[in-house]
Every structure is written in C-alpha cells, then in structure tokens.
Write an enzyme that holds these catalytic residues in place. Structure first.
Site, PDB file in Angstrom:
ATOM      1  N   CYS A 305      56.104 -72.813  50.517  1.00 21.94           N
ATOM      2  CA  CYS A 305      55.625 -71.721  51.368  1.00 21.94           C
ATOM      3  C   CYS A 305      55.230 -72.079  52.807  1.00 21.94           C
ATOM      4  O   CYS A 305      55.350 -71.220  53.676  1.00 21.94           O
ATOM      5  CB  CYS A 305      54.504 -70.945  50.681  1.00 21.94           C
ATOM      6  SG  CYS A 305      53.076 -71.940  50.256  1.00 21.94           S
ATOM      7  N   ARG A 335      60.671 -84.430  46.559  1.00 24.30           N
ATOM      8  CA  ARG A 335      59.451 -85.240  46.533  1.00 24.30           C
ATOM      9  C   ARG A 335      59.798 -86.634  46.057  1.00 24.30           C
ATOM     10  O   ARG A 335      60.562 -86.784  45.102  1.00 24.30           O
ATOM     11  CB  ARG A 335      58.412 -84.645  45.576  1.00 24.30           C
ATOM     12  CG  ARG A 335      57.863 -83.350  46.077  1.00 24.30           C
ATOM     13  CD  ARG A 335      56.734 -82.863  45.193  1.00 24.30           C
ATOM     14  NE  ARG A 335      56.326 -81.547  45.660  1.00 24.30           N
ATOM     15  CZ  ARG A 335      55.307 -80.858  45.179  1.00 24.30           C
ATOM     16  NH1 ARG A 335      54.566 -81.376  44.216  1.00 24.30           N
ATOM     17  NH2 ARG A 335      55.002 -79.669  45.649  1.00 24.30           N
ATOM     18  N   GLU A 337      58.777 -88.971  43.889  1.00 22.51           N
ATOM     19  CA  GLU A 337      57.848 -89.065  42.764  1.00 22.51           C
ATOM     20  C   GLU A 337      57.642 -90.523  42.400  1.00 22.51           C
ATOM     21  O   GLU A 337      58.489 -91.371  42.661  1.00 22.51           O
ATOM     22  CB  GLU A 337      58.381 -88.280  41.565  1.00 22.51           C
ATOM     23  CG  GLU A 337      58.415 -86.762  41.778  1.00 22.51           C
ATOM     24  CD  GLU A 337      57.036 -86.104  41.695  1.00 22.51           C
ATOM     25  OE1 GLU A 337      56.054 -86.798  41.389  1.00 22.51           O
ATOM     26  OE2 GLU A 337      56.953 -84.881  41.968  1.00 22.51           O
ATOM     27  N   ARG A 346      60.532 -84.248  35.793  1.00 24.97           N
ATOM     28  CA  ARG A 346      59.926 -84.785  37.018  1.00 24.97           C
ATOM     29  C   ARG A 346      61.035 -85.418  37.820  1.00 24.97           C
ATOM     30  O   ARG A 346      61.512 -86.492  37.503  1.00 24.97           O
ATOM     31  CB  ARG A 346      58.824 -85.790  36.705  1.00 24.97           C
ATOM     32  CG  ARG A 346      58.122 -86.304  37.968  1.00 24.97           C
ATOM     33  CD  ARG A 346      56.867 -87.096  37.665  1.00 24.97           C
ATOM     34  NE  ARG A 346      55.897 -86.292  36.928  1.00 24.97           N
ATOM     35  CZ  ARG A 346      55.061 -85.422  37.504  1.00 24.97           C
ATOM     36  NH1 ARG A 346      55.077 -85.245  38.801  1.00 24.97           N
ATOM     37  NH2 ARG A 346      54.220 -84.729  36.768  1.00 24.97           N
ATOM     38  N   GLU A 354      59.686 -69.466  45.108  1.00 21.52           N
ATOM     39  CA  GLU A 354      58.304 -69.428  45.600  1.00 21.52           C
ATOM     40  C   GLU A 354      57.964 -68.000  45.986  1.00 21.52           C
ATOM     41  O   GLU A 354      58.684 -67.358  46.748  1.00 21.52           O
ATOM     42  CB  GLU A 354      58.152 -70.365  46.799  1.00 21.52           C
ATOM     43  CG  GLU A 354      56.773 -70.359  47.415  1.00 21.52           C
ATOM     44  CD  GLU A 354      55.807 -71.372  46.808  1.00 21.52           C
ATOM     45  OE1 GLU A 354      56.174 -72.014  45.796  1.00 21.52           O
ATOM     46  OE2 GLU A 354      54.705 -71.517  47.348  1.00 21.52           O
ATOM     47  N   ASP A 415      47.260 -73.464  36.730  1.00 24.21           N
ATOM     48  CA  ASP A 415      48.488 -74.112  36.266  1.00 24.21           C
ATOM     49  C   ASP A 415      48.927 -73.484  34.956  1.00 24.21           C
ATOM     50  O   ASP A 415      48.101 -73.163  34.102  1.00 24.21           O
ATOM     51  CB  ASP A 415      48.250 -75.611  36.020  1.00 24.21           C
ATOM     52  CG  ASP A 415      48.424 -76.439  37.285  1.00 24.21           C
ATOM     53  OD1 ASP A 415      48.746 -75.864  38.345  1.00 24.21           O
ATOM     54  OD2 ASP A 415      48.231 -77.672  37.195  1.00 24.21           O
ATOM     55  N   GLU A 431      53.170 -79.150  33.323  1.00 24.31           N
ATOM     56  CA  GLU A 431      52.910 -78.037  34.253  1.00 24.31           C
ATOM     57  C   GLU A 431      54.265 -77.451  34.631  1.00 24.31           C
ATOM     58  O   GLU A 431      55.085 -78.135  35.223  1.00 24.31           O
ATOM     59  CB  GLU A 431      52.192 -78.573  35.503  1.00 24.31           C
ATOM     60  CG  GLU A 431      52.089 -77.548  36.621  1.00 24.31           C
ATOM     61  CD  GLU A 431      51.538 -78.156  37.923  1.00 24.31           C
ATOM     62  OE1 GLU A 431      50.811 -79.154  37.880  1.00 24.31           O
ATOM     63  OE2 GLU A 431      51.869 -77.600  38.982  1.00 24.31           O
ATOM     64  N   ASN A 434      52.758 -72.718  38.855  1.00 24.00           N
ATOM     65  CA  ASN A 434      51.376 -72.492  39.237  1.00 24.00           C
ATOM     66  C   ASN A 434      51.240 -71.163  39.968  1.00 24.00           C
ATOM     67  O   ASN A 434      52.218 -70.608  40.468  1.00 24.00           O
ATOM     68  CB  ASN A 434      50.863 -73.645  40.105  1.00 24.00           C
ATOM     69  CG  ASN A 434      51.465 -73.610  41.483  1.00 24.00           C
ATOM     70  OD1 ASN A 434      52.644 -73.285  41.651  1.00 24.00           O
ATOM     71  ND2 ASN A 434      50.679 -73.894  42.484  1.00 24.00           N
ATOM     72  N   CYS A 460      50.135 -67.815  46.510  1.00 26.70           N
ATOM     73  CA  CYS A 460      51.518 -68.232  46.304  1.00 26.70           C
ATOM     74  C   CYS A 460      51.698 -68.720  44.874  1.00 26.70           C
ATOM     75  O   CYS A 460      50.729 -69.054  44.190  1.00 26.70           O
ATOM     76  CB  CYS A 460      51.945 -69.290  47.315  1.00 26.70           C
ATOM     77  SG  CYS A 460      51.133 -70.874  47.124  1.00 26.70           S
ATOM     78  N   ARG A 467      61.372 -77.183  35.394  1.00 20.60           N
ATOM     79  CA  ARG A 467      60.237 -77.211  34.469  1.00 20.60           C
ATOM     80  C   ARG A 467      60.356 -76.112  33.413  1.00 20.60           C
ATOM     81  O   ARG A 467      60.034 -76.329  32.252  1.00 20.60           O
ATOM     82  CB  ARG A 467      58.925 -77.061  35.237  1.00 20.60           C
ATOM     83  CG  ARG A 467      58.672 -78.173  36.261  1.00 20.60           C
ATOM     84  CD  ARG A 467      58.189 -79.441  35.587  1.00 20.60           C
ATOM     85  NE  ARG A 467      58.021 -80.545  36.503  1.00 20.60           N
ATOM     86  CZ  ARG A 467      56.849 -80.918  37.043  1.00 20.60           C
ATOM     87  NH1 ARG A 467      55.753 -80.240  36.773  1.00 20.60           N
ATOM     88  NH2 ARG A 467      56.783 -81.966  37.837  1.00 20.60           N
TER      89      ARG A 467
HETATM   90  P1  ATP Z   1      52.810 -82.174  38.843  1.00 20.43           P
HETATM   91  O1  ATP Z   1      51.345 -82.022  38.545  1.00 20.43           O
HETATM   92  O2  ATP Z   1      53.667 -82.057  37.649  1.00 20.43           O
HETATM   93  O3  ATP Z   1      53.106 -83.392  39.675  1.00 20.43           O
HETATM   94  P2  ATP Z   1      52.436 -80.580  41.137  1.00 20.43           P
HETATM   95  O4  ATP Z   1      51.086 -80.030  40.799  1.00 20.43           O
HETATM   96  O5  ATP Z   1      52.524 -81.742  42.045  1.00 20.43           O
HETATM   97  O6  ATP Z   1      53.214 -80.922  39.770  1.00 20.43           O
HETATM   98  P3  ATP Z   1      52.952 -78.295  42.758  1.00 20.43           P
HETATM   99  O7  ATP Z   1      52.728 -78.940  44.050  1.00 20.43           O
HETATM  100  O8  ATP Z   1      51.883 -77.440  42.193  1.00 20.43           O
HETATM  101  O9  ATP Z   1      53.367 -79.421  41.687  1.00 20.43           O
HETATM  102  O10 ATP Z   1      54.325 -77.485  42.856  1.00 20.43           O
HETATM  103  C1  ATP Z   1      54.498 -76.230  42.234  1.00 20.43           C
HETATM  104  C2  ATP Z   1      55.525 -76.281  41.127  1.00 20.43           C
HETATM  105  O11 ATP Z   1      56.703 -76.964  41.567  1.00 20.43           O
HETATM  106  C3  ATP Z   1      55.089 -77.037  39.895  1.00 20.43           C
HETATM  107  O12 ATP Z   1      54.282 -76.238  39.067  1.00 20.43           O
HETATM  108  C4  ATP Z   1      56.427 -77.358  39.260  1.00 20.43           C
HETATM  109  O13 ATP Z   1      56.947 -76.214  38.578  1.00 20.43           O
HETATM  110  C5  ATP Z   1      57.316 -77.629  40.450  1.00 20.43           C
HETATM  111  N1  ATP Z   1      57.423 -79.071  40.716  1.00 20.43           N
HETATM  112  C6  ATP Z   1      56.590 -79.840  41.435  1.00 20.43           C
HETATM  113  N2  ATP Z   1      56.990 -81.130  41.463  1.00 20.43           N
HETATM  114  C7  ATP Z   1      58.130 -81.174  40.734  1.00 20.43           C
HETATM  115  C8  ATP Z   1      59.038 -82.220  40.388  1.00 20.43           C
HETATM  116  N3  ATP Z   1      58.863 -83.457  40.826  1.00 20.43           N
HETATM  117  N4  ATP Z   1      60.118 -81.916  39.619  1.00 20.43           N
HETATM  118  C9  ATP Z   1      60.319 -80.648  39.195  1.00 20.43           C
HETATM  119  N5  ATP Z   1      59.506 -79.624  39.482  1.00 20.43           N
HETATM  120  C10 ATP Z   1      58.415 -79.860  40.249  1.00 20.43           C
HETATM  121 ZN    ZN Z   2      52.869 -72.243  47.978  1.00 19.71          ZN
HETATM  122 MG    MG Z   3      49.864 -80.622  39.079  1.00 21.55          MG
HETATM  123 MG    MG Z   4      50.515 -77.992  40.732  1.00 22.44          MG
HETATM  124 MG    MG Z   5      53.058 -83.699  41.678  1.00 15.47          MG
END
Ligand code: ATP
Ligand code: ZN
Ligand code: MG
Ligand code: MG
Ligand code: MG
Length: 501
Positions: A305, A335, A337, A346, A354, A415, A431, A434, A460, A467
């Site tokens: 967003c 990302r 990771e 992940r 979004e 979440d 997760e 969110n 948002c 996921r």
């Molecule tokens: P996590 O806790 O699993 O690392 P996050 O809290 O970092 O996730 P957010 O920043 O809240 O993730 O992003 C919103 C959404 O984007 C998450 O709920 C998830 O559905 C998706 N998402 C985030 N990171 C990833 C990833 N590395 N792979 C796939 N989906 C992801």
């Molecule tokens: Zn957002």
């Molecule tokens: Mg998280």
């Molecule tokens: Mg999150």
């Molecule tokens: Mg994360």
C-alpha cells in the site's frame, strides 16, 4: 534522564554592552522561559553563564521537559532581542559539550549512532556524548530528541530480544481431523504443478496452481470487493525512498529489501566492456557492473500500500468521496526472507491483493468490521478451513523494529492464521493474511486531509495468494475430489497439465 549542554552564543561584537539586560534574562529564566510547559520545578536549569570574547558562555541542565537544546533556543531568542537594541547580533550556537544520560539496565549492542561521538555505560545508565556539529539547525530539527528516542527503542528492543512480537488470540474455529498430512509443495512438485524459479524463493506456477490463485482472486472479487464497493487501482511496484520515508518503512525494512539501482547512463558505449566481457567469457561481470550503476533509488514492492498514497498525497478529499475503498493486484511483492524460506509459503517473490480504505475514524472502523465478516464467510463457508484470528504487534511497529501494541485499542493488526497439518499437531501456524487499522499514520505521513477538517484514518489488508494456497492445500490436499463443494464449483475443471517425458 539528564541532558547537559555547555555551549556559547556567538555574538557579532562584545556582548558586555547589554550586560545588565542579559543578567536579568538569566536570573528570570528558570522561573520564566525555561519553566514554560514543564511541571512545576521540572524545567531546564542554568548551571552557569558568563560573558566572553564575542560570546556568551552557557551551561544548562534539564530532564525530559524543556530539554537543554530547546532551552538554549529560548534563551537565545531573548538574548538576541536584548543585544539587538545595542545593534549586536547573535551569530549561532557553538557546542562545547552535549551529553544525554539515560537509565539503562545493560549496555548497548550497537553504539554507532549518527551525531553521537561516544556512548559510556556505567552499570545503570548510558551517557551519550554528541558530536560538536550538533548546532542550531540540528537543535531546531529535533535531532537530540530523535537520538534519545532511538536510544530508548534500542534499550527496549535489546531487552525483548527475538520474542518481540505481541500475540493475542481473538477467535478460533473448531478443531477437526485432517485427512491429508503431506507437505503440499512437495506434492505439487511431484505432480508437476510448479517448478523452482531460477531465483531465491521464487517459483514458476504451472496451470494448476495458477488457476488456484485466480480462483482465490475471483472469490475475493465476488465476495468482498464487488459487494463492499472496492475499486481497482494500479500501485507502482518500484518504490522510491521518499515513499518509505512517509510510510515509516524507512525506519526498519533494510534487511528485507530487494534494492534497485539504475544504470549510470544508457549510452551503449559506456556498457561496451560489460558486453564484450560476456561475449568472450560467457560470464556476467557483476563486479564491473557494480561500478556502472548508481546508488539504490529504492526497492521492489515490499508492502503493497505505501506507493498508493502518492495518489492522495497533499490532497484534501471531498467528504462525499469517503470512505475511499480501493485495491491493487497489479504485480509481485519481493522480500529477502531469512533462512526460513520454505515451500510456497515463505518466498522472496509473492503475489498479493492489497485492499486500502480511507475515511473518518468511524468509517474506517466500520469498513474493517465488514471486511472481517466477509473473510469469515469465505474461510468458513467456501474454503472450509481451520483458522484463527489474533491481535498482533501492528505492522508499523513490527516493520519499524518495535515491540508491543499500539496505545489505543482500535489501531493495530489482526493476523489470520491457519495450521499446516504436515507440520504436526502443534506445528507453527501460518499467517495467511492480515487486516490492519493504521489510525492516522498514513494520512498524516502523506499529508492527506478531509474537506470538513475531520482527522482521516486508514486501513489495509494483504491477501497473500501463496499463503492462501499453502493453507488450503495443506488442509485439503491436491485432489479436487476432496475439496469443499463451494470451492470446486468456483474452480471448475482442473487444467490439462504439461507432461514431461
Ligand atoms: P510473516 O509473519 O509470515 O513473515 P509478515 O507479517 O512479514 O509475514 P506482512 O508484512 O503482514 O507479512 O504482509 C502481509 C501479507 O503478505 C502476509 O499476511 C502474507 O499473506 C503475505 N506475505 C508476507 N511475506 C510473505 C512471503 N515471504 N511469502 C509469501 N507471502 C508473504
Ligand atoms: Zn498495507
Ligand atoms: Mg507476521
Ligand atoms: Mg503480518
Ligand atoms: Mg515477514
């Protein structure tokens, strides 16, 4: 907490001409200008002062109210008025010693802080000595205050360590047996649904899993976006620093960004040695490329967003346009990771819808409520998942590297999590999306106003398609015969897969 500042106000001529007036200012200051805004007796104090050669020497101490750098600016103003009458000007503030002492149970891990010369720990407190370049403009720009906030955050974070995130269960569906307990990614690979991409945490989705993604999207469109009146937008996917400065992400997301650097020039001659090197060696000369690209201008889409706010930035929105409800599904998020990349859940490159909504506080809270209801309907009646909802550390605290929950009870992140049966009975829940109420964070950060002058809020929600797929397949398996009827209806026929010989 204690602030100490020894400095001098530089003057354009000998300040002795206004000696009496200055003495009066100094005598009155502690009960006057240096007490203003502070609880009784807690303002800044003048430890000493004297007139020098074209300067006024000053020693100040304070607690957290009317901090020394604020105090010196107040004194400076009055002194400048007094000296002005004698046609003498104040040229600036020259710092001799500036220290901040903060109680702390332990030493800091990283003491490399901008504008801080040294950090000393004496069993119960940290004493920061600021560098001498902290002058008038840094004081006006609240640099010492930000250093203090940073220090307090660091102390708190070191204390919490890794278990920094807050988690509090809100709702959970009933327990149920699972007929499928395999790792769906392994199964998908076996059945030719997907292949590993060339990049880290990247997949190439074949027709079957792509159809799953598209079916989830269609469910979100039909069950949420259309009935609740969300309009589609296209948000940029290469995000500039400026956006992350306004959104707050610039405070903490550096370890996870995929950085983007543009070429220094697009002149082919400039790149000829790179091309020639490749043509002869069949190796891409990355070290050479590094010398020919500019500084990173930002990064690939991280949270979806922030770049949408450029659309509203600096605007005043008509009351009858509120609440604004929009969504984006125009591209990937990226990302870096940690070692935790696993299967499709992940990944470093992922797909997400979004949703963003913006309005008065009441409108945002109501919009969020409706969204939660629609999600509940989807997960219970269409996807037939076991899942739960939890109140967690808000994203803006998590992504800025802070622990805990927001101060009020409305702002924050929920979440949505699902168990993956292949991880065992007490395996970690995933997760899968969110929903956040971000309060006035974005409207304030991007300077967006409402016609009526009411404070704007926003929310948002990120629907992670990888996921959803991971949770759905982990609980129901790959065989469409075993999928919930409501989902099968929407999915239709399984596409014909490519057979590899
Ligand atoms: P996590 O806790 O699993 O690392 P996050 O809290 O970092 O996730 P957010 O920043 O809240 O993730 O992003 C919103 C959404 O984007 C998450 O709920 C998830 O559905 C998706 N998402 C985030 N990171 C990833 C990833 N590395 N792979 C796939 N989906 C992801
Ligand atoms: Zn957002
Ligand atoms: Mg998280
Ligand atoms: Mg999150
Ligand atoms: Mg994360």
């Amino acid at each position: 907490m204690e602030f100490y500042l020894k400095c001098s106000l530089k003057t354009s001529a000998d300040p002795t001409v206004a000696k009496e007036a200055i003495a009066q200012i100094m005598a009155d200051a502690e009960t006057g200008i240096l007490a203003k805004g502070a609880p009784a007796g807690e303002g800044a104090k003048i430890k000493s002062w004297s007139l020098g050669d074209n300067k006024i020497n000053l020693e100040l101490t304070s607690g957290k109210n009317v901090r020394v750098h604020d105090a010196v600016l107040r004194v400076r103003k009055q002194v400048a008025d007094a000296l002005g009458k004698a046609k003498v000007g104040v040229r600036g503030i020259e710092v001799d010693t500036f220290t901040i002492t903060v109680p702390s149970p332990h030493d800091l891990k990283n003491k490399n802080i901008p504008h801080v010369k040294s950090v000393l720990f004496d069993e119960k407190a940290q004493t920061l000595c600021l560098t001498l370049d902290v002058g008038e403009s840094e004081m006006k720009n609240q640099v010492p205050d930000r250093i203090l906030t940073l220090l307090e955050d660091k102390i708190e974070q070191d204390e919490y360590g890794a278990k920094a995130e807050h988690w509090h269960l809100l709702w959970e569906s009933e327990d149920r047996p699972f007929h499928y307990v395999d790792d769906p990614t392994e199964d998908m690979l076996k059945h030719g649904w997907l292949k590993r991409g060339a990049g880290r945490g990247q997949w190439i989705h074949g027709p079957a899993s792509t159809k799953l993604f598209r079916t989830f999207e269609k469910i979100v469109v039909d069950e949420i976006l259309t009935p609740l009146g969300y309009n589609e937008m296209i948000f940029p996917k290469l995000v500039m620093w400026d956006i992350w400065k306004h959104s707050g992400h610039a405070k903490g997301i550096y370890p996870e960004i995929y950085y983007v650097c543009p070429p220094k020039t697009r002149d082919p001659a400039y790149w000829e040695d790179v091309m020639d090197y490749y043509k002869v060696t069949r190796e891409v000369p990355t070290e050479l490329i590094k010398t020919k690209i500019g500084d990173p201008i930002g990064g690939m889409c991280y949270a979806q967003c922030p770049p949408c706010w450029g659309f509203f930035q600096g605007e005043t929105i008509a009351k009858d346009s509120l609440p604004v409800r929009v969504f984006d599904r125009s591209g990937t998020s990226h990302r870096y990771e940690s070692g935790g990349i696993h299967g499709i859940e992940r990944v470093d490159e992922f797909h997400r819808i979004e949703l963003v909504w913006l309005g008065t506080k009441e409108q945002v809270v109501e919009t969020t409520q409706k969204l939660h209801e629609r999600y509940m309907h989807i997960f219970n009646d269409i996807l037939d998942l076991k899942w739960r909802k939890a109140w967690v550390t808000p994203w803006f605290m998590a992504q800025e590297g802070l622990a805990g929950v927001a101060a009020d009870e409305v702002t924050g992140t929920t979440d949505y999590e699902a168990p993956l049966p292949y991880r065992g009975k007490d395996g970690e829940w995933l997760e899968f999306q969110n929903v956040s109420i971000n309060g006035d964070k974005y409207p304030t950060g991007f300077n967006v106003k409402c016609q009526t002058g009411e404070q704007l809020w926003s929310g948002c929600s990120g629907v992670g398609l990888e996921r959803w797929t991971a949770a759905f397949l982990a609980q129901h398996g790959l065989d469409p015969e075993k999928w919930p009827e409501e989902f099968r209806k929407r999915f239709g026929e399984m596409p014909k897969l490519v057979k590899f010989m």
